[in-house]
Design a protein around this motif. Structure first.
Motif, PDB file in Angstrom:
ATOM      1  N   ASP A 285       0.864  -1.177   0.000  1.00 57.68           N
ATOM      2  CA  ASP A 285       0.000   0.000   0.000  1.00 57.68           C
ATOM      3  C   ASP A 285       0.900   1.225   0.000  1.00 57.68           C
ATOM      4  OD1 ASP A 285      -1.620   2.205   0.745  1.00 57.68           O
ATOM      5  OD2 ASP A 285      -3.052   0.884   1.747  1.00 57.68           O
ATOM      6  N   THR A 286       1.056   1.858  -1.167  1.00 57.22           N
ATOM      7  CA  THR A 286       1.995   2.974  -1.275  1.00 57.22           C
ATOM      8  C   THR A 286       1.526   4.207  -0.506  1.00 57.22           C
ATOM      9  OG1 THR A 286       0.962   3.636  -3.373  1.00 57.22           O
ATOM     10  CG2 THR A 286       2.912   2.228  -3.492  1.00 57.22           C
ATOM     11  N   GLU A 287       0.218   4.380  -0.342  1.00 58.13           N
ATOM     12  CA  GLU A 287      -0.266   5.528   0.425  1.00 58.13           C
ATOM     13  C   GLU A 287       0.149   5.406   1.889  1.00 58.13           C
ATOM     14  OE1 GLU A 287      -4.426   7.961   1.404  1.00 58.13           O
ATOM     15  OE2 GLU A 287      -4.429   6.260   0.020  1.00 58.13           O
ATOM     16  N   ARG A 288       0.022   4.211   2.445  1.00 56.01           N
ATOM     17  CA  ARG A 288       0.470   3.987   3.821  1.00 56.01           C
ATOM     18  C   ARG A 288       1.979   4.213   3.944  1.00 56.01           C
ATOM     19  NH1 ARG A 288      -2.028   0.706   7.589  1.00 56.01           N
ATOM     20  NH2 ARG A 288      -0.060  -0.423   7.894  1.00 56.01           N
ATOM     21  N   MET A 289       2.726   3.733   2.979  1.00 53.55           N
ATOM     22  CA  MET A 289       4.176   3.877   3.006  1.00 53.55           C
ATOM     23  C   MET A 289       4.584   5.349   2.914  1.00 53.55           C
ATOM     24  SD  MET A 289       5.199   0.664   0.517  1.00 53.55           S
ATOM     25  CE  MET A 289       6.981   0.892   0.613  1.00 53.55           C
ATOM     26  N   HIS A 290       3.933   6.084   2.016  1.00 49.43           N
ATOM     27  CA  HIS A 290       4.257   7.507   1.861  1.00 49.43           C
ATOM     28  C   HIS A 290       3.934   8.289   3.137  1.00 49.43           C
ATOM     29  CE1 HIS A 290       4.791  11.364  -0.198  1.00 49.43           C
ATOM     30  NE2 HIS A 290       3.716  11.759   0.459  1.00 49.43           N
ATOM     31  N   ASN A 291       2.766   8.029   3.697  1.00 48.95           N
ATOM     32  CA  ASN A 291       2.367   8.732   4.917  1.00 48.95           C
ATOM     33  C   ASN A 291       3.316   8.417   6.074  1.00 48.95           C
ATOM     34  OD1 ASN A 291       0.214   9.892   3.597  1.00 48.95           O
ATOM     35  ND2 ASN A 291      -1.280   8.357   4.277  1.00 48.95           N
ATOM     36  N   ALA A 292       3.716   7.168   6.165  1.00 49.75           N
ATOM     37  CA  ALA A 292       4.658   6.789   7.218  1.00 49.75           C
ATOM     38  C   ALA A 292       6.007   7.482   7.021  1.00 49.75           C
ATOM     39  CB  ALA A 292       4.850   5.272   7.232  1.00 49.75           C
ATOM     40  N   GLY A 293       6.418   7.596   5.783  1.00 51.58           N
ATOM     41  CA  GLY A 293       7.695   8.208   5.488  1.00 51.58           C
ATOM     42  C   GLY A 293       7.779   9.677   5.875  1.00 51.58           C
ATOM     43  N   GLN A 294       6.629  10.354   5.895  1.00 47.23           N
ATOM     44  CA  GLN A 294       6.650  11.775   6.248  1.00 47.23           C
ATOM     45  C   GLN A 294       7.055  11.991   7.701  1.00 47.23           C
ATOM     46  OE1 GLN A 294       6.450  13.529   3.397  1.00 47.23           O
ATOM     47  NE2 GLN A 294       6.213  11.386   2.760  1.00 47.23           N
ATOM     48  N   ARG A 295       6.941  10.967   8.529  1.00 45.90           N
ATOM     49  CA  ARG A 295       7.377  11.066   9.922  1.00 45.90           C
ATOM     50  C   ARG A 295       8.896  11.108  10.048  1.00 45.90           C
ATOM     51  NH1 ARG A 295       2.432   9.083   9.575  1.00 45.90           N
ATOM     52  NH2 ARG A 295       1.011   9.108  11.379  1.00 45.90           N
TER      53      ARG A 295
ATOM     54  N   GLY B 282      13.136  -1.000   4.539  1.00 46.33           N
ATOM     55  CA  GLY B 282      12.645  -2.162   5.278  1.00 46.33           C
ATOM     56  C   GLY B 282      11.482  -1.823   6.188  1.00 46.33           C
ATOM     57  N   VAL B 283      11.561  -0.688   6.871  1.00 45.84           N
ATOM     58  CA  VAL B 283      10.467  -0.246   7.745  1.00 45.84           C
ATOM     59  C   VAL B 283       9.223   0.071   6.931  1.00 45.84           C
ATOM     60  CG1 VAL B 283       9.715   1.666   9.215  1.00 45.84           C
ATOM     61  CG2 VAL B 283      11.913   0.567   9.636  1.00 45.84           C
ATOM     62  N   LEU B 284       9.384   0.806   5.838  1.00 45.58           N
ATOM     63  CA  LEU B 284       8.216   1.200   5.036  1.00 45.58           C
ATOM     64  C   LEU B 284       7.572   0.011   4.331  1.00 45.58           C
ATOM     65  CD1 LEU B 284       9.359   4.618   3.515  1.00 45.58           C
ATOM     66  CD2 LEU B 284       8.118   4.155   5.631  1.00 45.58           C
ATOM     67  N   MET B 285       8.358  -0.970   3.947  1.00 44.97           N
ATOM     68  CA  MET B 285       7.782  -2.170   3.333  1.00 44.97           C
ATOM     69  C   MET B 285       6.943  -2.945   4.344  1.00 44.97           C
ATOM     70  SD  MET B 285      11.016  -3.330   0.932  1.00 44.97           S
ATOM     71  CE  MET B 285      10.309  -4.900   0.412  1.00 44.97           C
ATOM     72  N   ALA B 286       7.414  -3.031   5.587  1.00 48.70           N
ATOM     73  CA  ALA B 286       6.627  -3.712   6.628  1.00 48.70           C
ATOM     74  C   ALA B 286       5.303  -2.992   6.864  1.00 48.70           C
ATOM     75  CB  ALA B 286       7.438  -3.779   7.918  1.00 48.70           C
ATOM     76  N   ILE B 287       5.313  -1.677   6.750  1.00 48.38           N
ATOM     77  CA  ILE B 287       4.085  -0.893   6.893  1.00 48.38           C
ATOM     78  C   ILE B 287       3.208  -1.069   5.660  1.00 48.38           C
ATOM     79  CG2 ILE B 287       3.194   1.476   7.004  1.00 48.38           C
ATOM     80  CD1 ILE B 287       5.686   2.136   8.730  1.00 48.38           C
ATOM     81  N   GLY B 288       3.838  -1.116   4.470  1.00 50.25           N
ATOM     82  CA  GLY B 288       3.080  -1.274   3.226  1.00 50.25           C
ATOM     83  C   GLY B 288       2.352  -2.591   3.117  1.00 50.25           C
ATOM     84  N   THR B 289       2.897  -3.657   3.709  1.00 53.03           N
ATOM     85  CA  THR B 289       2.234  -4.959   3.672  1.00 53.03           C
ATOM     86  C   THR B 289       1.134  -5.075   4.728  1.00 53.03           C
ATOM     87  OG1 THR B 289       3.851  -5.921   5.190  1.00 53.03           O
ATOM     88  CG2 THR B 289       4.314  -6.114   2.823  1.00 53.03           C
ATOM     89  N   GLY B 290       1.085  -4.126   5.643  1.00 55.08           N
ATOM     90  CA  GLY B 290       0.101  -4.174   6.723  1.00 55.08           C
ATOM     91  C   GLY B 290       0.601  -4.874   7.967  1.00 55.08           C
ATOM     92  N   ASP B 291       1.847  -5.331   7.956  1.00 56.91           N
ATOM     93  CA  ASP B 291       2.399  -6.003   9.137  1.00 56.91           C
ATOM     94  C   ASP B 291       2.591  -5.033  10.304  1.00 56.91           C
ATOM     95  OD1 ASP B 291       2.492  -8.371   7.745  1.00 56.91           O
ATOM     96  OD2 ASP B 291       4.626  -8.219   7.241  1.00 56.91           O
ATOM     97  N   ARG B 292       2.782  -3.764   9.980  1.00 53.45           N
ATOM     98  CA  ARG B 292       2.977  -2.732  11.002  1.00 53.45           C
ATOM     99  C   ARG B 292       2.075  -1.542  10.721  1.00 53.45           C
ATOM    100  NH1 ARG B 292       6.295  -4.082  15.511  1.00 53.45           N
ATOM    101  NH2 ARG B 292       7.935  -5.503  14.795  1.00 53.45           N
ATOM    102  N   PRO B 293       1.707  -0.786  11.748  1.00 49.42           N
ATOM    103  CA  PRO B 293       0.878   0.408  11.536  1.00 49.42           C
ATOM    104  C   PRO B 293       1.698   1.566  10.986  1.00 49.42           C
ATOM    105  CG  PRO B 293       1.433   0.215  13.849  1.00 49.42           C
ATOM    106  CD  PRO B 293       1.954  -1.034  13.188  1.00 49.42           C
ATOM    107  N   VAL B 294       1.031   2.547  10.420  1.00 51.43           N
ATOM    108  CA  VAL B 294       1.699   3.718   9.858  1.00 51.43           C
ATOM    109  C   VAL B 294       2.540   4.422  10.916  1.00 51.43           C
ATOM    110  CG1 VAL B 294       1.315   6.007   8.866  1.00 51.43           C
ATOM    111  CG2 VAL B 294      -0.009   4.046   8.039  1.00 51.43           C
TER     112      VAL B 294
END
Length: 277
Positions: free
Chosen positions: A136-146, A201-213
């Motif tokens: 989920d690239t939207e989740r990954m992008h949003n997480a990356g802004q942190r 690695g962190v953003l991929m784990a978030i993108g798969t849904g394994d971790r929250p944003v």
């Protein structure tokens, strides 16, 4: 005189940048050997940023000092004549002695490519990381802004990182879907060892849904590498560009990645004029 060079390479067949034993194939070793042939004396190179084994370069910048008088064309053509096909010089410039490939840089930009399909690709196996789970690239992008801004990136540095301090400033971080792949692009004033791969690695784990944003910010705040998860593979990483003050007169960084890594999208030759330069 001091000469600056733009370098491009497919890192798949190299054991990283730094010269090692003569029998170990490295970027620095191959370049110094080739340029010494042109200069007719030993050459010692300084690079903008060392890259690991398997990491690719499109905008790497190096410099060296020489007593040889050669044209820029001679450095490029002569150097390339002695280099293997997976390593090439793109440009050369005579620069002032206060130029330094590493310390004069204002910023560096990396791109990380992820082939995101259920089945592996034979063509992309050494040029992108394969993730068979949907991202989920939207989740990954949003997480990356942190991670954008100046922070202590201890959670994203390798255990053997030799940087004097872990504070870096990420100026831009984007994640987008392109055809069959996901593209992470990040620019900072400088990077720690494995920093981009650990972010991936962190953003991929978030993108798969394994971790929250929110996990990206939590990892950053902990300042503990053991809490950050896996380091993403090297083959997806490209040193895209290094930026310098304008007064040095270096060519601008490439606007896009040329050739096979420009994007994952299909190129319709009837609709687009493909210009790999």
């Amino acid at each position: 005189m001091r000469v600056a060079l733009g370098v491009e390479y497919d890192g798949s067949g190299f054991r990283g940048w730094q010269a090692q034993r003569p029998e170990v194939r490295t970027l620095q070793g191959c370049l110094e050997h080739a340029l010494a042939k042109v200069a007719d004396h030993p050459v010692k190179l300084v690079c903008a940023g060392r890259t690991d084994a398997g990491v690719h370069g499109l905008g790497q910048v190096v410099h060296f000092d020489t007593t040889a008088v050669r044209t820029t064309r001679a450095w490029i053509l002569g150097g390339n004549a002695h280099l293997p096909s997976d390593l090439s010089l793109r440009w050369a410039r005579e620069v002032s002695n206060d130029f330094h490939a590493r310390f004069s840089a204002l910023g560096r930009r990396y791109r990380y490519l992820i082939f995101n399909q259920p089945y592996r690709s034979a063509l992309w196996q050494k040029r992108a990381t394969w993730c068979y789970q949907s991202l989920d690239t939207e989740r990954m992008h949003n997480a990356g802004q942190r991670l954008v801004g100046e922070h202590d990136f201890s959670s994203f540095r390798a255990a053997d990182c030799q940087a004097r301090h872990p504070v870096r400033e990420i100026r831009e971080l984007t994640v987008s879907q392109q055809g069959d792949g996901v593209v992470l692009e990040v620019e900072a004033n400088a990077f720690l060892h494995h920093m981009v791969r650990n972010i991936a690695g962190v953003l991929m784990a978030i993108g798969t849904g394994d971790r929250p944003v929110e996990w990206a910010g939590e990892v950053l705040a902990r300042r503990d590498r053991t809490q950050a998860g896996v380091t993403a593979p090297a083959e997806g990483l490209y040193l895209l560009a290094v930026r310098y003050p304008a007064h040095f007169g270096l060519p601008p960084p490439p606007a896009t990645i040329p050739g096979f890594v420009q994007s994952f999208e299909e190129c319709d030759p009837c609709a687009k004029a493909c210009n790999p330069a």
